[in-house]
Write an enzyme that holds these catalytic residues in place. Structure first.
Site, PDB file in Angstrom:
ATOM      1  N   GLY A   1       8.722  -1.664  -1.745  1.00 14.34           N
ATOM      2  CA  GLY A   1       8.317  -0.852  -0.609  1.00 14.34           C
ATOM      3  C   GLY A   1       7.656  -1.720   0.447  1.00 14.34           C
ATOM      4  O   GLY A   1       7.134  -2.802   0.155  1.00 14.34           O
ATOM      5  N   CYS A   2       7.680  -1.252   1.692  1.00 16.05           N
ATOM      6  CA  CYS A   2       7.145  -2.066   2.783  1.00 16.05           C
ATOM      7  C   CYS A   2       5.636  -2.226   2.655  1.00 16.05           C
ATOM      8  O   CYS A   2       5.101  -3.335   2.813  1.00 16.05           O
ATOM      9  CB  CYS A   2       7.530  -1.472   4.133  1.00 16.05           C
ATOM     10  SG  CYS A   2       7.179   0.286   4.318  1.00 16.05           S
ATOM     11  N   TYR A   3       4.927  -1.143   2.373  1.00 17.52           N
ATOM     12  CA  TYR A   3       3.470  -1.256   2.204  1.00 17.52           C
ATOM     13  C   TYR A   3       3.109  -2.138   0.996  1.00 17.52           C
ATOM     14  O   TYR A   3       2.243  -3.010   1.114  1.00 17.52           O
ATOM     15  CB  TYR A   3       2.828   0.121   2.039  1.00 17.52           C
ATOM     16  CG  TYR A   3       2.736   0.953   3.289  1.00 17.52           C
ATOM     17  CD1 TYR A   3       2.029   0.527   4.396  1.00 17.52           C
ATOM     18  CD2 TYR A   3       3.334   2.215   3.355  1.00 17.52           C
ATOM     19  CE1 TYR A   3       1.909   1.316   5.537  1.00 17.52           C
ATOM     20  CE2 TYR A   3       3.226   3.008   4.490  1.00 17.52           C
ATOM     21  CZ  TYR A   3       2.506   2.563   5.582  1.00 17.52           C
ATOM     22  OH  TYR A   3       2.392   3.354   6.695  1.00 17.52           O
TER      23      TYR A   3
ATOM     24  N   ALA B   1       3.311  -5.776   1.974  1.00  9.33           N
ATOM     25  CA  ALA B   1       2.204  -6.248   2.807  1.00  9.33           C
ATOM     26  C   ALA B   1       0.913  -6.364   2.002  1.00  9.33           C
ATOM     27  O   ALA B   1       0.176  -7.352   2.104  1.00  9.33           O
ATOM     28  CB  ALA B   1       2.007  -5.300   3.990  1.00  9.33           C
TER      29      ALA B   1
END
Lengths: 342, 342, 342, 342
Positions: free
Chosen positions: D145-147, D150
């Site tokens: 997932g993108c979160y 990060a």
């Protein structure tokens, strides 16, 4: 008879927003408008959105130009407001939009601002317990910082009811007007549009001690604040995401009750219905603060979020609200409650 | 005693903006709020910026729910307003935010909208010569389109004084709220941020005949309009760049005098000082229109530019302004003149 | 062996974009990077997006630092490039990103720039008839202005085929990076976000004579340009809306055929399918230009619209494309064709 | 011979970004492009920024259309990828852009996604200790997932070196493309521009267990994550502000050393020089992640911040990076390191 108001620093964002609000205030009349490097300039060239004042010319900021007014708003660089206020006399209501008189601790002031402390004035956040009363009849008002306003409104009911531990973690996003109108490369439109950026990370932001000052007395113990501000690609608005560990046994119902009670009678702070979260766009141009709170059972934390317009409730609107209280006027006079959305 | 107002289509952008303005209007009281698919929903879930109305629940749009009001604003899909108005009776002031009754030519209507013409109502652009008078006492008002408002204000003094040739070239940039709240892929934030895009190019935009209708009678000859609208990455605002060939012998002084005379006494339209050009940001949330004009000697063209907020002067503000005139109230009542800037 | 490239003005937006493209170019090696006030600063502090060059330190711009390179890009203030180029010698390919050598008419230069003309260099818009050939083997290249690039690509097929009258009306919207990195109050993020604003209205913009210079020879008669640039709330992109009266008898088919023929073999200019209009977001970061054209039968005008990235096809990409041609490299080498969207 | 790649879900943002990157990848050839409701549509109408693929027509997503490729990227709704992958066979490299195969705990999956768990695939975050090795030769990849990408990059060195307590507090701001291309009212440009808004507050966001899954094994104890995502007014980018209490005795030097060591040899993750903080604008369109970390002595917390492009390092770039590793290609092939800024 209308109260005469002067605004020092009328070319900046805070000063301009004070003027926008005062133009809609039925009890005041706008007198002198002053500036430093902009003295001699038409306001229409500096604040083209303030049409009724377009032909006014800025005067230099001085005791002479500010004399003869009932109320003086000061939007000045750090360290200048005390001297100006002294010259104006004790009967004039002086509302300081800057930081000089916010902190009660001289040590905090000197650590974060690097200059001698100029003394403490009544603090213009009427929603904090006891503050509304203290503002009545005041002739000096220190307008809170924009971040401390957003954070204190998000967290104080939890601290006042002793529902959370004294270590708060706060990440806030602010529109660029919070950085003021002074031109700096990182504030260029080309730099800020399409980008989020943090600054003052690691405990160094000057608003940090102000937050602790507001929350600690309510908590009954010293509150430690971890604060990270970020710059968001929008002109206005602060979204403050605040959390702290829940004290043992705290329930979602208890939490919600604390906020409902704290804000039930407040004209400008609205606790949203359960499940609806604040958007800064909803308070664009408005003096409202939207607040929501939840208990994250898994992480054991209370998460409270507030949205304000940094230039209104966070600066100029909070200033006018406190002015109204100080003068015995209706607290909501001249203050927009509705946001300009979309 | 307050006038009772109903708003049909209260969940849309135009309806929401009417409500924002009416909440600040001292002579009205907000009655029924209606919607179609949103009937039964709390307004707070649809328009979270309208705090005082958050607990209102939308009713279905019908003759029953709209009955019993002095004023009814209609924000309805094309083709519905005539039937609703008929049911409301002739004494009720019906203000149509839609296009149904703007055009005087049934042929134009049918060509551009593809449906039978529903008749013409008094046209709510009081700054156009003769229109203010025609609105007095009216009980039906057709609120102009947002682009025709911006364009007509930019160009009409030049046409009324016969300073320009009858072929106008117009390129306008609009904020996305002009496209409404219906969800379409090209209106997603991801698509519009960071991008400018044209649409309705080549003469097909429905606002084109409305512009010609406003300008031709003043020009004394049929005005042909080449109109290109573009979508800009901002929520609100229209910047209309309009030009036409200067008639022989026209001077910059003559041109400026025509605009100064046309707008000298207007409360909401401001001709800027020479050399200052309108920014849409200056009229954000305001009912003002900023106008500037120049003569391009080399190209032999008059260039006139206006900036408005499409939702205020371009829709809801123009509507309330016309309502005030129709009812004999002060024209400026309840209408913000200052923009929310920055 | 790789060609060595120096970039003078590496801290600005044009210089930074040249570097971004050259980092993806297989035939070059990046040598000296120079600046004026920023000499001595790490590039990572000025251009944090250029990661592979983060530790490079800017040198002062001088004949010494720029010597010993095969190619030198100049992003300098007006009036400085001629002297620098002379010192570099005739064998070095000097690509001037500035305006100094674009105009063929010394009179136009002096009128619009107010300084002595420094002479004309081969003009780096290879898509214009004859220009690609002229660039082959060149050792001096004047990179076109961003607006003239967009406008010339939108209009030249119509002029080359004599389909339109010689009076062009152009309104263009540009992202803020077109205004450069110098800090000015009106370029602050707070000012540009949410606002469209015109500037240089009435024939005064310096790119106006450059447009006429490109179009007149193709038209076979002097083309008069009415040009209005506007600043849009986005970092990059130009949308140029251009129109001119159609010559008698011109049909939509004839018009479309002219554009299809002009761009059929071009690697970077794409005529969109009928009915699809260019969005600047589609060419973000790309060297592509999107073009569409239509005949407005009612107004009797041809409307042609182009979208480019002002920093790529409008500046640095056009520069690298012309560099490729001058050096006999494949024209598309190192140039992105796809936009970064959404 | 080029590897043939198919992309299922080519009309979405993730699929489009995979295509943008693959168009610059020297070892692949783009084969079938498929969609669901968009099957039969020209890609040029859906992804106008992908010029070389404009004339491709989307096929329906099925085993037939996806057969015969070496690599298949899946951008499908939850729950569909396992069945598709099974039909493709074990030799085909299947890269799932969706969430189906990320979580190792079936219980977590069922709690957060409400459907049966489809099994776990190798996790495509090569920077996490051990993961690069595990990806070599893999024929199934679950793109993170993108979160979580990060957040894991911001925090893992602190956890791997046991420098922080196992309660992480994370507030992240994401561009709107993270919410996908499906049209929803709150994603309209009018709603998101000028506004910050939180969502999934209080522990409910589906990426929360994925973060804990990445960090807990490194911490040697279960990490509890308090995660608040917010939507920012920009198309792309994630700024993740992460903090946790420092373990006793941790110093700033020790902390910095941990990050320097973790990322010293990484091609895409850059620890910024002390005092410089990541901006999402610096990684626009790039596969880079910028990281910075500080010790807030007063609050006793480690604050780590990362910036990525959610569509590149957070989705499509991470996917291609993992694909390169799985296939034994150079890890950086086809992946931009420079951001498109400003």
């Amino acid at each position: 008879m209308a109260l005469r108001v002067a605004v020092a620093g009328a070319s900046g964002y805070a000063g301009g927003e004070v003027l926008r609000l005062l133009l809609g205030h039925p009890e005041v009349e706008i007198g002198a408008l002053t500036g430093a490097s902009n003295a001699g300039t038409r306001l229409g060239a500096l604040q083209p959105h303030l049409l009724p004042l377009a032909d006014r010319v800025l005067e230099p900021t001085s005791a002479e130009t500010l004399a003869g007014h009932d109320i003086v708003f000061l939007g000045l660089p750090h360290g200048q407001s005390a001297a100006v206020a002294e010259q104006l006399g004790e009967d004039v209501l002086v509302v300081d939009l800057g930081a000089d008189h916010r902190l009660t601790s001289a040590a905090d002031w000197e650590q974060f601002y690097g200059s001698p402390h100029a003394g403490t004035w009544p603090y213009g956040l009427p929603e904090l317990p006891g503050h509304r009363q203290a503002l009545k009849g005041a002739r000096r008002i220190a307008v809170p910082g924009c971040y401390p306003t957003a954070v204190s409104l998000a967290l104080f009911p939890a601290y006042a009811e002793r529902l959370v531990e004294p270590e708060a973690v706060i990440v806030a996003a602010s529109g660029t007007s919070g950085a003021g109108k002074a031109v700096k490369p990182h504030l260029l439109g080309s730099e800020v549009m399409g980008s989020m950026s943090p600054y003052g990370v690691g405990g160094g932001h000057r608003h940090t001690p102000e937050m602790a000052q507001n929350l600690s007395p309510l908590a009954g113990e010293p509150v430690t604040v971890s604060f990270t501000p970020t710059l968001a690609p929008m002109p206005r608005g602060i979204l403050a995401t605040c959390s702290a560990k829940a004290k043992p046994g705290v329930t979602a119902e208890r939490l919600r009750a604390a906020y409902a009670e704290a804000y039930g009678a407040e004209p400008f702070v609205h606790l949203l219905p359960e499940g609806q979260w604040p958007h800064t766009g909803s308070v664009y141009g408005s003096n409202a603060a939207l607040v929501q709170v939840a208990l994250d059972q898994h992480a054991g934390r209370v998460v409270a979020i507030s949205a304000i317009d940094n230039l209104v409730k966070g600066t100029a609107g909070g200033a006018v609200q406190s002015m109204n209280i100080a003068l015995g006027l209706p607290e909501e006079l001249g203050l927009p409650l509705n946001g300009v959305a979309p």
